[in-house]
Design a protein around this motif. Structure first.
Motif, mmCIF file in Angstrom:
data_model
loop_
_atom_site.group_PDB
_atom_site.id
_atom_site.type_symbol
_atom_site.label_atom_id
_atom_site.label_comp_id
_atom_site.label_asym_id
_atom_site.label_seq_id
_atom_site.Cartn_x
_atom_site.Cartn_y
_atom_site.Cartn_z
ATOM 1 N N GLY A 26 -7.658 12.536 8.890
ATOM 2 C CA GLY A 26 -7.389 12.219 10.281
ATOM 3 C C GLY A 26 -5.976 12.511 10.729
ATOM 4 N N PHE A 27 -5.146 13.025 9.830
ATOM 5 C CA PHE A 27 -3.788 13.404 10.214
ATOM 6 C C PHE A 27 -3.268 14.431 9.218
ATOM 7 C CE2 PHE A 27 -1.156 11.153 7.029
ATOM 8 C CZ PHE A 27 -2.116 10.329 6.458
ATOM 9 N N THR A 28 -2.171 15.076 9.600
ATOM 10 C CA THR A 28 -1.570 16.102 8.746
ATOM 11 C C THR A 28 -0.536 15.450 7.849
ATOM 12 O OG1 THR A 28 -1.892 17.749 10.478
ATOM 13 C CG2 THR A 28 -0.358 18.297 8.704
ATOM 14 N N TYR A 31 3.520 15.826 7.789
ATOM 15 C CA TYR A 31 4.442 15.317 8.795
ATOM 16 C C TYR A 31 4.671 13.811 8.730
ATOM 17 C CZ TYR A 31 3.343 19.922 10.640
ATOM 18 O OH TYR A 31 3.142 21.268 10.772
ATOM 19 N N TYR A 32 4.077 13.169 7.741
ATOM 20 C CA TYR A 32 4.187 11.722 7.662
ATOM 21 C C TYR A 32 4.990 11.312 6.433
ATOM 22 C CZ TYR A 32 0.571 10.856 11.214
ATOM 23 O OH TYR A 32 -0.138 10.769 12.381
ATOM 24 N N VAL A 33 5.787 10.291 6.575
ATOM 25 C CA VAL A 33 6.363 9.634 5.414
ATOM 26 C C VAL A 33 5.252 8.841 4.739
ATOM 27 C CG1 VAL A 33 7.915 7.773 4.698
ATOM 28 C CG2 VAL A 33 8.695 9.497 6.334
ATOM 29 N N ILE A 34 5.138 8.978 3.439
ATOM 30 C CA ILE A 34 4.099 8.249 2.721
ATOM 31 C C ILE A 34 4.731 7.355 1.654
ATOM 32 C CG2 ILE A 34 2.183 9.806 3.208
ATOM 33 C CD1 ILE A 34 3.855 10.043 -0.142
ATOM 34 N N ALA A 35 4.028 6.292 1.336
ATOM 35 C CA ALA A 35 4.588 5.305 0.415
ATOM 36 C C ALA A 35 3.484 4.588 -0.347
ATOM 37 C CB ALA A 35 5.414 4.284 1.196
ATOM 38 N N TRP A 36 3.895 3.992 -1.431
ATOM 39 C CA TRP A 36 3.034 3.092 -2.193
ATOM 40 C C TRP A 36 3.668 1.695 -2.195
ATOM 41 C CZ3 TRP A 36 -1.723 4.123 -4.122
ATOM 42 C CH2 TRP A 36 -2.100 5.461 -4.245
ATOM 43 N N PHE A 37 2.825 0.700 -1.960
ATOM 44 C CA PHE A 37 3.220 -0.696 -2.028
ATOM 45 C C PHE A 37 2.304 -1.404 -3.019
ATOM 46 C CE2 PHE A 37 6.164 -1.259 1.553
ATOM 47 C CZ PHE A 37 5.999 -0.051 2.213
ATOM 48 N N SER A 71 3.953 11.728 -5.769
ATOM 49 C CA SER A 71 3.808 13.144 -5.445
ATOM 50 C C SER A 71 2.716 13.294 -4.405
ATOM 51 C CB SER A 71 3.470 13.961 -6.699
ATOM 52 O OG SER A 71 2.224 13.569 -7.227
ATOM 53 N N LYS A 72 2.627 14.482 -3.827
ATOM 54 C CA LYS A 72 1.543 14.729 -2.883
ATOM 55 C C LYS A 72 1.127 16.183 -2.946
ATOM 56 C CE LYS A 72 4.347 15.528 1.268
ATOM 57 N NZ LYS A 72 4.505 15.199 2.713
ATOM 58 N N ASP A 73 -0.104 16.426 -2.576
ATOM 59 C CA ASP A 73 -0.660 17.769 -2.483
ATOM 60 C C ASP A 73 -1.147 17.925 -1.052
ATOM 61 O OD1 ASP A 73 -2.216 20.071 -2.522
ATOM 62 O OD2 ASP A 73 -2.888 19.727 -4.588
ATOM 63 N N ASN A 74 -0.335 18.588 -0.227
ATOM 64 C CA ASN A 74 -0.695 18.711 1.190
ATOM 65 C C ASN A 74 -1.998 19.483 1.373
ATOM 66 O OD1 ASN A 74 1.545 17.277 2.148
ATOM 67 N ND2 ASN A 74 2.821 19.118 2.158
ATOM 68 N N SER A 75 -2.248 20.454 0.512
ATOM 69 C CA SER A 75 -3.457 21.265 0.655
ATOM 70 C C SER A 75 -4.720 20.434 0.417
ATOM 71 C CB SER A 75 -3.430 22.445 -0.308
ATOM 72 O OG SER A 75 -3.493 22.000 -1.651
ATOM 73 N N LYS A 76 -4.588 19.371 -0.378
ATOM 74 C CA LYS A 76 -5.724 18.491 -0.654
ATOM 75 C C LYS A 76 -5.645 17.193 0.129
ATOM 76 C CE LYS A 76 -6.502 20.182 -5.366
ATOM 77 N NZ LYS A 76 -6.592 19.822 -6.805
ATOM 78 N N SER A 77 -4.577 17.035 0.896
ATOM 79 C CA SER A 77 -4.342 15.793 1.658
ATOM 80 C C SER A 77 -4.416 14.575 0.733
ATOM 81 C CB SER A 77 -5.363 15.657 2.796
ATOM 82 O OG SER A 77 -5.135 16.632 3.784
ATOM 83 N N ARG A 78 -3.728 14.669 -0.379
ATOM 84 C CA ARG A 78 -3.731 13.580 -1.343
ATOM 85 C C ARG A 78 -2.310 13.191 -1.740
ATOM 86 N NH1 ARG A 78 -8.225 11.648 -3.946
ATOM 87 N NH2 ARG A 78 -10.171 12.668 -3.330
ATOM 88 N N ALA A 98 1.208 5.161 5.402
ATOM 89 C CA ALA A 98 1.787 6.318 6.086
ATOM 90 C C ALA A 98 2.550 5.875 7.321
ATOM 91 C CB ALA A 98 0.687 7.312 6.460
ATOM 92 N N ASP A 99 3.704 6.505 7.515
ATOM 93 C CA ASP A 99 4.565 6.227 8.659
ATOM 94 C C ASP A 99 4.660 7.500 9.489
ATOM 95 O OD1 ASP A 99 8.155 5.421 8.912
ATOM 96 O OD2 ASP A 99 6.643 5.855 10.432
ATOM 97 N N PRO A 100 4.119 7.490 10.701
ATOM 98 C CA PRO A 100 4.116 8.719 11.514
ATOM 99 C C PRO A 100 5.402 8.959 12.290
ATOM 100 C CG PRO A 100 2.929 6.988 12.637
ATOM 101 C CD PRO A 100 3.364 6.410 11.321
ATOM 102 N N TYR A 101 6.338 8.011 12.273
ATOM 103 C CA TYR A 101 7.492 8.099 13.164
ATOM 104 C C TYR A 101 8.789 8.493 12.471
ATOM 105 C CZ TYR A 101 4.232 5.649 16.143
ATOM 106 O OH TYR A 101 3.129 5.300 16.853
ATOM 107 N N SER A 102 8.859 8.340 11.180
ATOM 108 C CA SER A 102 10.084 8.646 10.453
ATOM 109 C C SER A 102 9.968 9.983 9.745
ATOM 110 C CB SER A 102 10.370 7.550 9.416
ATOM 111 O OG SER A 102 10.420 6.279 10.011
ATOM 112 N N VAL A 103 11.107 10.529 9.342
ATOM 113 C CA VAL A 103 11.102 11.734 8.512
ATOM 114 C C VAL A 103 11.758 11.463 7.162
ATOM 115 C CG1 VAL A 103 10.984 13.360 10.417
ATOM 116 C CG2 VAL A 103 13.214 12.578 9.603
#
Length: 124
Positions: A26-28, A31-37, A71-78, A98-103
Motif C-alpha cells: 500500500g505504499f512505496t 520513501y518511508y523511514v522504517i523501524a522495529w519496536f 535491512s530492507k529489500d525495496n524490490s520485495k517491499s520487505r 513506518a513513518d511517512p513524514y521523516s527522512v
C-alpha cells in the motif's frame, strides 16, 4: 491501504538467531523511514532499530547493538531484522513500523503505520 505484516517469530534458545520479516503493502517502501519496536509483558514499548529513507543509515538501541541488523529489500517491499546471540531479555512481541513524514530515522518519532506483531521467546 497501508499494511505491515510481520512474520518469523518463535521460540529460540539463548545464543540462537532469528530473522524477522515485515511485508509492506500500500505504499512505496523506499520513501518511508522504517523501524522495529518491541514490547515485553508489563513493560513499555521499546525502539529497537530504524533505517532512514534518505541514505539507508541505521540506528540501534544500545541493548541490541552488535547483535541485531535491520535491512530492507525495496524490490520485495520487505523489511528484515536479523537477530543474533539472542538473550532471554530479548523476549517480546516485535513490531515493524513506518513513518511517512521523516527522512532520517529516530526511534522517538511518531510512526503512523504498525504491524500486528510477532512473538519472540528466548528460553532454554
Amino acid at each position: 491501504q497501508v499494511q505491515l505484516v510481520e512474520s518469523g517469530g518463535g521460540l529460540v534458545q539463548p545464543g540462537g538467531s532469528l530473522r524477522l520479516s515485515c511485508a509492506a503493502s500500500g505504499f512505496t517502501l523506499d520513501y518511508y523511514v522504517i523501524a522495529w519496536f518491541r514490547q515485553a509483558p508489563g513493560k513499555e514499548r521499546e525502539g529497537v532499530s530504524c533505517m532512514s529513507s534518505s541514505d539507508g543509515s541505521t540506528y540501534y538501541a544500545d541493548s541490541v547493538k552488535g547483535r541485531f541488523t535491520i535491512s530492507k529489500d525495496n524490490s520485495k517491499s520487505r523489511v528484515y531484522l536479523q537477530m543474533n546471540n539472542l538473550k532471554p531479555e530479548d523476549t517480546a512481541a516485535y513490531y515493524c513500523a513506518a513513518d511517512p513524514y521523516s527522512v532520517v530515522c529516530a526511534l522517538d518519532h511518531r510512526y503512523d503505520y504498525w504491524g500486528q506483531g510477532t512473538q519472540v521467546t528466548v528460553s532454554s
